[in-house]
Design an enzyme around this catalytic site. Sequence first.
Site, mmCIF file in Angstrom:
data_model
loop_
_atom_site.group_PDB
_atom_site.id
_atom_site.type_symbol
_atom_site.label_atom_id
_atom_site.label_comp_id
_atom_site.label_asym_id
_atom_site.label_seq_id
_atom_site.Cartn_x
_atom_site.Cartn_y
_atom_site.Cartn_z
ATOM 1 C CD GLU A 92 46.356 42.135 25.758
ATOM 2 O OE1 GLU A 92 45.593 42.839 25.025
ATOM 3 O OE2 GLU A 92 45.690 41.880 26.974
ATOM 4 C CB CYS A 124 43.300 39.748 26.668
ATOM 5 S SG CYS A 124 42.969 40.257 28.669
ATOM 6 C CG ASP A 129 42.578 56.999 57.012
ATOM 7 O OD1 ASP A 129 42.226 55.982 57.267
ATOM 8 O OD2 ASP A 129 41.735 58.000 57.197
ATOM 9 C CE LYS A 132 42.295 41.563 23.217
ATOM 10 N NZ LYS A 132 42.700 42.589 24.294
ATOM 11 C CB SER A 163 48.274 62.012 61.682
ATOM 12 O OG SER A 163 47.244 61.041 61.546
#
Length: 426
Positions: free
Chosen positions: A44, A147, A326, A110, A322
Amino acid sequence: MQVLRVAGCQINTVVGDLDGNVERILAALDEAEKVGCDIAVFPELAVTGYPPEDLLLKPGFVADNLHALQAVALRSRGCVAVVGFVERGHDLHNAAAVCAHGRVQGIYRKRHLPNYSVFDEQRYFRPGSGDPDLFAVAGVPVGLSICEDAWNPTGPVARAAAGGAEVVCNLNASPYHALRQEERERMLATRAVDAGCALVSVNQVGGQDELVFDGASTVFDGTGTVVARAAQFVEEVLVVDLELPAPFRARLLDPRGRPPVEPLVIVPVSECPVEDVRRAPPTADPVAALLDPLEEMYRALVLGTRDYVVKNGFSHVVLGLSGGIDSSLVAVVAADALGPERVHGVAMPSRFSSEASHDDAADLAQRLGIDLRTIAIEPAHAALLEMLAPTLGERPPNVTEENLQSRVRGLVLMALSNELGWLVLT
């Protein structure tokens, strides 16, 4: 039994990069031509990239998108290219152009415009209306949809099939979320079975700002069976020989019956395949396995990170490392996305940092092969505490002192970004 050779051109477009998108389209189209495909289906709005959003408010951009489409059409030959673009008229349409033999042979608009979650297409486009045309590709009536059209059980897929289509092509820019492909395939298989025709669903792949498109373009036969699936999160030209049994048999065997429906207009586009290259093999093992859920999420993170960095013009990234889980995960994703030589970690110890956490950060950086530098933030942290002391008074230490260090670390990372042109990852 007639066979239609189809190329699902799962490409990674860039919003606004019309010239680059044309290059990507033409490269995939050339590949499809070389192996004797009858039709090549693109995602698309492949010309503009998806979602173009407020670029559509610029008349010059819309005009340039039409020139880009013409460049694609002029290069088209015997392999029919179905390409998403923005059509301009009294309003704008999210549209698909059917290109062959050097020109645009027809257009589909569409019908169903999503306006929820990340989608706001009703702001920019008008829906198509009236009966769509079918297109005879290598003698096969082919219908089009875009879509969201396929999510409507009585929408364009059903209408095209009832009107005579033996194959319906669905151009997609369907964003990823966890287990999304399983949801898509259940829906699309149902559409194919209900329509009694083959369905070719081609999805965009790549990251665009906050969105990630996972590809996994899929081809179904008229029984809803997956006969081909492209891999997730990578570009691919998926080539499949789609066998098309006589359509009347499925209709006669349908216990629901078939109410009389006016046939749709069929626009002749191509008549026969290119026989001298027809024997070139299609994609080997055409049904790619779906990733397990954890691997799927990780690939989405890697692709989204890579494309966000590259498409926004950055070459290197920087992050605070660190030694915790994370920042470690961010570092691993960044190294996989960009290569370790483009990732810079910064350890920023303070009075609250342990030696073990710094050792963990150093060990991870060595294992990944990324750059690690240390910038102690204690001098800046102490200066801030001294500056605030007259106002805060003699209060006992609390989270205020700890939170100050995160603010200092953010300042350090942004200084490196401003001076060295590195994108900060968090």
